[in-house]
Design an enzyme around this catalytic site. Structure first.
Site, short mmCIF file in Angstrom:
data_model
loop_
_atom_site.label_atom_id
_atom_site.label_comp_id
_atom_site.label_asym_id
_atom_site.label_seq_id
_atom_site.Cartn_x
_atom_site.Cartn_y
_atom_site.Cartn_z
N TRP A 66 0.82 -1.21 0.00
CA TRP A 66 0.00 0.00 0.00
C TRP A 66 0.85 1.26 0.00
O TRP A 66 0.51 2.25 -0.65
CB TRP A 66 -0.98 0.00 1.18
CG TRP A 66 -2.08 -1.00 0.98
CD1 TRP A 66 -2.33 -2.11 1.74
CD2 TRP A 66 -3.09 -1.00 -0.05
NE1 TRP A 66 -3.41 -2.79 1.24
CE2 TRP A 66 -3.90 -2.15 0.15
CE3 TRP A 66 -3.38 -0.16 -1.12
CZ2 TRP A 66 -4.98 -2.46 -0.68
CZ3 TRP A 66 -4.45 -0.47 -1.95
CH2 TRP A 66 -5.23 -1.60 -1.72
N ASP A 107 -1.85 6.53 6.41
CA ASP A 107 -2.93 5.73 5.83
C ASP A 107 -3.31 4.66 6.86
O ASP A 107 -2.70 3.60 6.92
CB ASP A 107 -2.45 5.08 4.53
CG ASP A 107 -3.48 4.09 3.96
OD1 ASP A 107 -4.58 3.95 4.55
OD2 ASP A 107 -3.18 3.46 2.93
N LYS A 111 -12.69 -1.58 6.60
CA LYS A 111 -12.01 -2.55 7.47
C LYS A 111 -12.45 -2.41 8.92
O LYS A 111 -12.89 -3.38 9.52
CB LYS A 111 -10.50 -2.39 7.34
CG LYS A 111 -10.01 -3.06 6.06
CD LYS A 111 -8.97 -2.30 5.31
CE LYS A 111 -8.81 -2.91 3.92
NZ LYS A 111 -7.95 -2.10 3.08
#
Ligand SMILES: *Cc1c(COP(=O)(O)O)cnc(C)c1O
Length: 361
Positions: free
Chosen positions: A102, A172, A196
């Protein structure tokens, strides 16, 4: 009806009481004779949801007054673009810490807008550890430092907020927000796709120090401008009302559970139970992440032989343990054990893992 134990990496499990409430009030929300999806985002009933969810998020994370809370669309990856478009100054320089999949995508996107330097990378560590802070090549003139507190694919997690001096720190937090208390004042900006640990897909939470806003690149789409979104109460266009409403219920559920200290204790325990099962398996299961950065949220492991993967996963599914397949880039198995995954789900998984090992070890 039987509910399975869901270890999906995202979208992921939601708390059962939240789903039950959604079901109970779906057809007639707040006595309006209609569902929440069918009313204006500017109705007083929905505005109350918006206001309450912000208040609850502020309580849970102890968000200081000088920060704004936004509920946007576009997912975490839209923030890969919004962050540079809003935070880069005239020199257009930012530092990124690369700890895996990511962070790399974030770098790639930011490079469309500025001169991005990878100040440290986990490549040399096989992506199984975080490069030590003293090796980071930070530019004190950078507009910000970006990092990924939890790499969801590998399960590599920072257990401390890195010190980057006075340069704003951007995180993030898609796969770790609300899993434990954090000191928001250490950050310039935090963002997270909701799917999530916050709620359904379609919603993105942004917490931004207000003094960093108001200088969005003039060429950027107007909806990308944090300042515009702050001024519009996250409603510069139609808000993702259903996702936001469910997220609001999740935030209430978290408060009812006793807040993030309680959740942190549960999350630490859940991950310890799983890592213990892996470490005690005499090499049948292995997790190669450096012990100091093992994730509380995503526990990835490999079986002694990859040929066993499919029968492990099929056997798990037959017992109602789903969503365990590792990401295609990593392989193996990954158990995502976010807030809504109860301890008894982890106990059931560990029980299955021990029986599977006895049969195939
Ligand atoms: C899941 C995830 C993303 C995905 O972003 P979306 O645009 O919301 O799909 C980004 N970053 C991290 C750390 C993630 O875990």
């Amino acid at each position: 009806m039987s509910r399975v134990f869901n270890f999906s990496a995202g979208p992921s499990a939601l708390p059962l009481p939240v789903l039950e409430q959604v079901q109970a009030e779906l057809l007639d929300w707040r006595g309006l004779g209609t569902s929440v999806m069918e009313v204006s985002h500017r109705s007083k009933e929905f505005l109350a949801v918006a206001e309450q969810s912000e208040a609850d998020l502020r309580t849970l994370l102890k968000v200081p007054d000088e920060y704004s809370v936004l509920f946007l669309q576009g997912g975490a990856q839209m923030q890969f673009s919004m962050v540079p478009l809003n935070l880069l100054d005239e020199r257009k320089r930012a530092d990124y810490i690369d700890t895996g999949y990511w962070s790399r995508l974030a770098v790639e996107e930011a490079r469309r807008y500025g001169e991005i330097s990878v100040a440290a990378s986990s490549v040399g560590l096989g992506d199984m550890a975080i490069p030590p802070r003293e090796t980071w090549q930070l530019d004190p003139q950078a507009s910000y430092v970006h990092y990924t507190p939890n790499e969801t694919l590998t399960g590599v997690e920072f257990h401390e907020v890195p010190d980057v001096g006075s340069v704003p720190l951007v995180a993030d937090m898609s796969s770790t927000i609300l899993s434990r208390p954090i000191d928001v004042s250490r950050f310039g900006l935090i963002y997270a796709g909701a799917q999530k640990n916050v709620g359904p897909a379609g919603l993105t939470v942004v917490i931004v120090r207000r003094d960093l806003t108001g200088r969005c690149s003039p060429g950027a789409p107007k909806l990308f401008d944090y300042k515009r979104q702050i001024d519009a109460g996250s409603m510069a266009n139609t808000a993702p009302t259903f996702s936001w409403y469910v997220a609001a219920l999740v935030l209430k559920w978290l408060l009812g559970m006793g807040g993030l200290e309680v959740l942190a204790e549960m999350n630490r325990r859940k991950s310890e139970t799983l890592y213990r099962c892996i470490d005690d398996s005499e090499g049948f299961y292995t997790n190669r992440v450096s012990p100091g950065c093992r994730s509380w949220m995503n526990v990835s492991f490999h079986l002694v032989s990859p040929e066993l993967d499919s029968s492990f996963l099929a056997g798990a599914e037959a017992e109602g343990l789903i969503g365990l397949k590792g990401h295609r880039a990593v392989g193996g198995v990954r158990a995502s054990i976010y807030n809504a995954v109860p301890e008894r789900a982890v106990d059931a998984l560990v029980d299955y893992m021990m029986r599977f090992r006895t049969r195939h070890g």
